[in-house]
Design an enzyme around this catalytic site. Structure first.
Site, PDB file in Angstrom:
ATOM      1  CG  PHE A  36      -0.172  -0.191   2.516  1.00  0.00           C
ATOM      2  CD1 PHE A  36       0.501   0.846   3.124  1.00  0.00           C
ATOM      3  CD2 PHE A  36      -0.127  -1.439   3.098  1.00  0.00           C
ATOM      4  CE1 PHE A  36       1.199   0.653   4.289  1.00  0.00           C
ATOM      5  CE2 PHE A  36       0.566  -1.650   4.276  1.00  0.00           C
ATOM      6  CZ  PHE A  36       1.238  -0.596   4.873  1.00  0.00           C
ATOM      7  N   GLY A  37       2.126   1.174   0.385  1.00  0.00           N
ATOM      8  CA  GLY A  37       2.951   2.368   0.479  1.00  0.00           C
ATOM      9  C   GLY A  37       3.810   2.344   1.727  1.00  0.00           C
ATOM     10  CG  ASP A 148      -3.074  -8.487   3.329  1.00  0.00           C
ATOM     11  OD1 ASP A 148      -2.624  -9.642   3.190  1.00  0.00           O
ATOM     12  OD2 ASP A 148      -2.348  -7.471   3.320  1.00  0.00           O
ATOM     13  CG  ASN A 153      -2.268  -6.643   8.193  1.00  0.00           C
ATOM     14  OD1 ASN A 153      -1.490  -5.706   8.327  1.00  0.00           O
ATOM     15  ND2 ASN A 153      -2.757  -7.007   7.022  1.00  0.00           N
TER      16      ASN A 153
END
Length: 333
Positions: A36-37, A148, A153
């Site tokens: 995502f960055g 995900d 996470n």
């Protein structure tokens, strides 16, 4: 302000790109990277710590989806989900700001940067139970997928309470044709059925969560590297087929666990990671099964069982829905 922004919950603040510069001290400290960055550490005006995830979305489709995802995230509230603090959609600058979890991720404590302070069995058990409850809430309470699910996470608060993060980011990036992500998810956690059909459902999250369960009990990465790469699921199944649970369990537990609870835990992981989605349990089933395992572990820790009761527990099967029947337990325990 567009219609989608007016529908975002009022507690979620909109930041400008200049605000993010102030919060992160001009993006000085990087604390993570992903498809995502980049994630930056920052402080709000009241000195509250926050991670700022600056999104590297390039496609028009994904850019349009950003506000829709932020709106969805603003409506989701559960004690075991990371809280969305705010967002930035300032021209091409897109970012999300979350609450800060000081203990890092479950991945870090299993064998990452904090492996020297590895979590004991009971702590790991509590963490995955809390994470399972969050995913069950998403599936049954919100009709949402995470997309995900992975140990990095699952973030940990000061008292090691678990909170699932990055909900919605995977969907945004699967829509971004210029992103480096080609499938929603992370290698090692991706549902094999999804890799064939490119169709996600709740059981895809269940598969990924099953991989986490195996990580937790073994302390190993999903994909073991060496002379040949092998998925930890395959290795665990091979060892279970030989009737050996000791070779599966993380040696750092030093025997501090109930053998019956561990068997049930591993059996659940195997059920979650079945190749066919229809044969996997739901997250509601997973939560119930984990709570059953927890009862056994609590009895061990509290020393409440008399010798006769221990014998009964070790030879009886925990009540489990027919849809999640188990098959890897030894003949006697």
């Amino acid at each position: 302000m567009g219609e989608q922004e007016t529908q975002i919950h009022s507690e979620v603040k909109k930041f400008s790109h200049e605000d993010l510069k102030d919060i992160t001290n001009y993006f000085l400290r990087t604390v993570g990277r992903g498809g995502f960055g980049t994630v930056y550490h920052g402080y709000l005006e009241n000195q509250t710590e926050v991670p700022v995830k600056v999104c590297s979305l390039e496609s028009t489709q994904a850019n349009k989806q950003f506000l829709a995802e932020v709106r969805s995230l603003s409506m989701v509230h559960h004690r075991n989900l990371v809280k969305l603090v705010g967002y930035c959609k300032d021209g091409v600058n897109l970012a999300v700001v979350y609450e800060y979890l000081p203990r890092g991720s479950l991945f870090d404590h299993l064998r990452g940067k904090d492996s020297s302070s590895a979590l004991n069995w009971r702590m790991r058990f509590n963490i995955v139970l809390e994470a399972a409850q969050a995913l069950d809430y998403l599936h049954t309470g919100c009709g949402m997928l995470h997309r995900d699910v992975k140990s990095s996470n699952i973030l940990l608060g000061q008292n090691f309470e678990a909170k699932v993060s990055d909900l919605g980011l995977a969907r945004m990036f699967s829509a971004d044709v210029n992103s480096i992500i080609t499938l929603s998810g992370t290698p090692g956690y991706i549902d094999p059925e999804y890799q064939l059909t490119f169709t996600l459902n709740e059981k895809s999250d269940v598969y990924s969560f099953g991989v986490i369960l195996i990580e937790v009990v073994t302390g190993e990465r999903p994909i073991l590297t060496g002379r040949e790469n092998i998925h930890i699921i395959k290795l665990v199944k091979q060892k279970l087929a030989q009737g050996s649970i000791e070779d599966v369990v993380d040696s750092r537990f030093e025997g501090e666990y109930d053998m019956n609870a561990v068997w049930k835990f591993v059996e659940l992981a195997v059920m979650c990671t079945r190749d066919e989605a229809a044969n996997r349990p739901t997250m509601a089933d997973v939560v119930m099964h984990l709570k059953d395992c927890l009862q056994i572990e609590e009895h061990r820790q509290k020393g409440k069982l008399e010798p006769s009761e221990k014998s009964d527990t070790n030879t009886s099967s925990i009540s489990t829905p027919q849809s999640v029947s188990v098959s890897f337990a030894p003949d006697s325990r």
